[in-house]
Design a protein around this motif. Structure first.
Motif, PDB file in Angstrom:
ATOM      1  N   SER A  68       0.981  -1.068   0.038  1.00  0.00           N
ATOM      2  CA  SER A  68      -0.391   0.380   0.037  1.00  0.00           C
ATOM      3  C   SER A  68       0.714   1.164   0.087  1.00  0.00           C
ATOM      4  N   ALA A  69       2.264   1.472   0.826  1.00  0.00           N
ATOM      5  CA  ALA A  69       2.805   2.256   1.222  1.00  0.00           C
ATOM      6  C   ALA A  69       3.607   2.636  -0.808  1.00  0.00           C
ATOM      7  N   VAL A  70       4.084   1.580  -0.989  1.00  0.00           N
ATOM      8  CA  VAL A  70       4.723   1.510  -2.617  1.00  0.00           C
ATOM      9  C   VAL A  70       3.458   2.254  -3.766  1.00  0.00           C
ATOM     10  N   THR A  71       1.919   1.377  -3.498  1.00  0.00           N
ATOM     11  CA  THR A  71       1.716   2.275  -4.763  1.00  0.00           C
ATOM     12  C   THR A  71       0.053   3.386  -4.553  1.00  0.00           C
ATOM     13  N   ASP A  72       0.096   2.960  -2.609  1.00  0.00           N
ATOM     14  CA  ASP A  72      -1.582   3.932  -2.869  1.00  0.00           C
ATOM     15  C   ASP A  72      -0.987   5.295  -3.036  1.00  0.00           C
ATOM     16  N   PRO A  73      -1.598   6.116  -4.263  1.00  0.00           N
ATOM     17  CA  PRO A  73      -1.652   7.195  -4.588  1.00  0.00           C
ATOM     18  C   PRO A  73      -1.147   8.201  -3.398  1.00  0.00           C
ATOM     19  N   ALA A  74      -1.566   8.393  -2.538  1.00  0.00           N
ATOM     20  CA  ALA A  74      -1.766   9.158  -1.755  1.00  0.00           C
ATOM     21  C   ALA A  74      -0.665   8.672  -0.593  1.00  0.00           C
ATOM     22  N   ARG A  75      -0.477   8.012  -0.120  1.00  0.00           N
ATOM     23  CA  ARG A  75       0.545   7.229   0.320  1.00  0.00           C
ATOM     24  C   ARG A  75       2.519   7.104   0.380  1.00  0.00           C
ATOM     25  N   CYS A  76       1.788   6.831  -1.416  1.00  0.00           N
ATOM     26  CA  CYS A  76       3.331   7.176  -2.241  1.00  0.00           C
ATOM     27  C   CYS A  76       4.037   8.267  -2.180  1.00  0.00           C
ATOM     28  N   ALA A  77       3.050   9.813  -2.444  1.00  0.00           N
ATOM     29  CA  ALA A  77       3.199  10.783  -2.229  1.00  0.00           C
ATOM     30  C   ALA A  77       4.260  11.739  -0.862  1.00  0.00           C
ATOM     31  N   ARG A  78       3.590  10.436  -0.205  1.00  0.00           N
ATOM     32  CA  ARG A  78       4.874  10.998   1.142  1.00  0.00           C
ATOM     33  C   ARG A  78       6.269  11.099   1.206  1.00  0.00           C
ATOM     34  N   TRP A  79       6.738   9.963   0.132  1.00  0.00           N
ATOM     35  CA  TRP A  79       8.138   9.247   0.329  1.00  0.00           C
ATOM     36  C   TRP A  79       8.009   9.323  -0.881  1.00  0.00           C
ATOM     37  N   PHE A  80       7.581   8.910  -2.313  1.00  0.00           N
ATOM     38  CA  PHE A  80       8.858   9.273  -3.592  1.00  0.00           C
ATOM     39  C   PHE A  80       8.450  10.395  -4.276  1.00  0.00           C
ATOM     40  N   GLY A  81       6.723   9.843  -4.942  1.00  0.00           N
ATOM     41  CA  GLY A  81       6.553  10.448  -5.952  1.00  0.00           C
ATOM     42  C   GLY A  81       4.798  10.751  -6.215  1.00  0.00           C
ATOM     43  N   THR A  82       3.891  11.448  -6.506  1.00  0.00           N
ATOM     44  CA  THR A  82       2.554  11.668  -7.141  1.00  0.00           C
ATOM     45  C   THR A  82       2.771  11.217  -8.773  1.00  0.00           C
ATOM     46  N   TRP A 131      18.591   6.250  -4.712  1.00  0.00           N
ATOM     47  CA  TRP A 131      17.329   5.456  -4.436  1.00  0.00           C
ATOM     48  C   TRP A 131      17.759   5.224  -2.800  1.00  0.00           C
ATOM     49  N   HIS A 132      19.235   5.052  -2.171  1.00  0.00           N
ATOM     50  CA  HIS A 132      18.873   5.675  -0.777  1.00  0.00           C
ATOM     51  C   HIS A 132      17.949   6.704  -0.145  1.00  0.00           C
ATOM     52  N   TRP A 133      17.829   7.835  -0.444  1.00  0.00           N
ATOM     53  CA  TRP A 133      17.489   8.230  -0.538  1.00  0.00           C
ATOM     54  C   TRP A 133      15.760   8.444  -0.174  1.00  0.00           C
ATOM     55  N   TYR A 134      15.585   8.048  -1.363  1.00  0.00           N
ATOM     56  CA  TYR A 134      14.135   7.547  -0.965  1.00  0.00           C
ATOM     57  C   TYR A 134      12.940   6.225  -0.301  1.00  0.00           C
TER      58      TYR A 134
END
Length: 167
Positions: free
Chosen positions: A36-50, A135-138
């Motif tokens: 979910s953290a990897v694929t859910d748009p709202a959760r992904c936006a918090r660490w990787f991108g929109t 990638w470490h940072w992400y």
């Protein structure tokens, strides 16, 4: 306070002869939570991108990566090449006229937690030094989102990881 960076990535040669930058992280969270953290748009936006668009196998989304200074870069067309929830996601990210970035995330349960393997096929012009610290940072940001901890600082991550990736 900034969390210590996670383990270094490894450069491996794939069966096709191309170099890959591979990271392995272990999270105490169940596989569905990490997926979910990897694929859910709202959760992904918090660490990787929109991202917005057609998020299905063969679909294309517009992905804007998060940076430390702003809310994201220009959107890049991102083709979903594999999707096997909650175990594997692979994409090809195309920015402008550059060659596509081939990225994948594989998740496997371990006890009550999850092993995440992140892989980038390195384009011919890329050195691991061009991508490793980022990638470490992400991935450290993903860890912070899952744990509720502080987000890592980019400059600290770069200083702590750059020596792992000589040019």
């Amino acid at each position: 306070m900034t969390a210590a960076p996670g383990p270094a990535g490894e450069v491996r040669r794939g069966p096709d002869g191309r170099s890959r930058l591979v990271f392995r992280r272990v999270f105490p969270d169940p596989i569905d939570e990490v997926w979910s953290a990897v694929t859910d748009p709202a959760r992904c936006a918090r660490w990787f991108g929109t991202w917005t668009g057609d998020a299905r196998l063969g679909g294309t989304v517009a992905l804007s990566l998060t940076s430390d200074e702003d809310s994201g870069g220009p959107p890049a067309d991102t083709l979903i090449t594999e999707c096997d929830p909650p175990h594997r996601l692979a994409v090809q990210v195309t920015e402008g006229g550059d060659s596509a970035w081939e990225l994948s995330v594989s998740l496997h349960p371990t006890g009550t937690g999850t092993v995440l393997t992140f892989e980038q096929v390195l384009p011919g012009t890329f050195s691991p030094a061009d991508a490793g610290p980022g990638w470490h940072w992400y991935l450290d940001r993903l860890s912070a989102v899952l744990s509720g901890g502080p987000m890592p600082d980019w400059e600290a991550t770069l200083a702590a990881t750059a020596q792992h990736y000589p040019r």
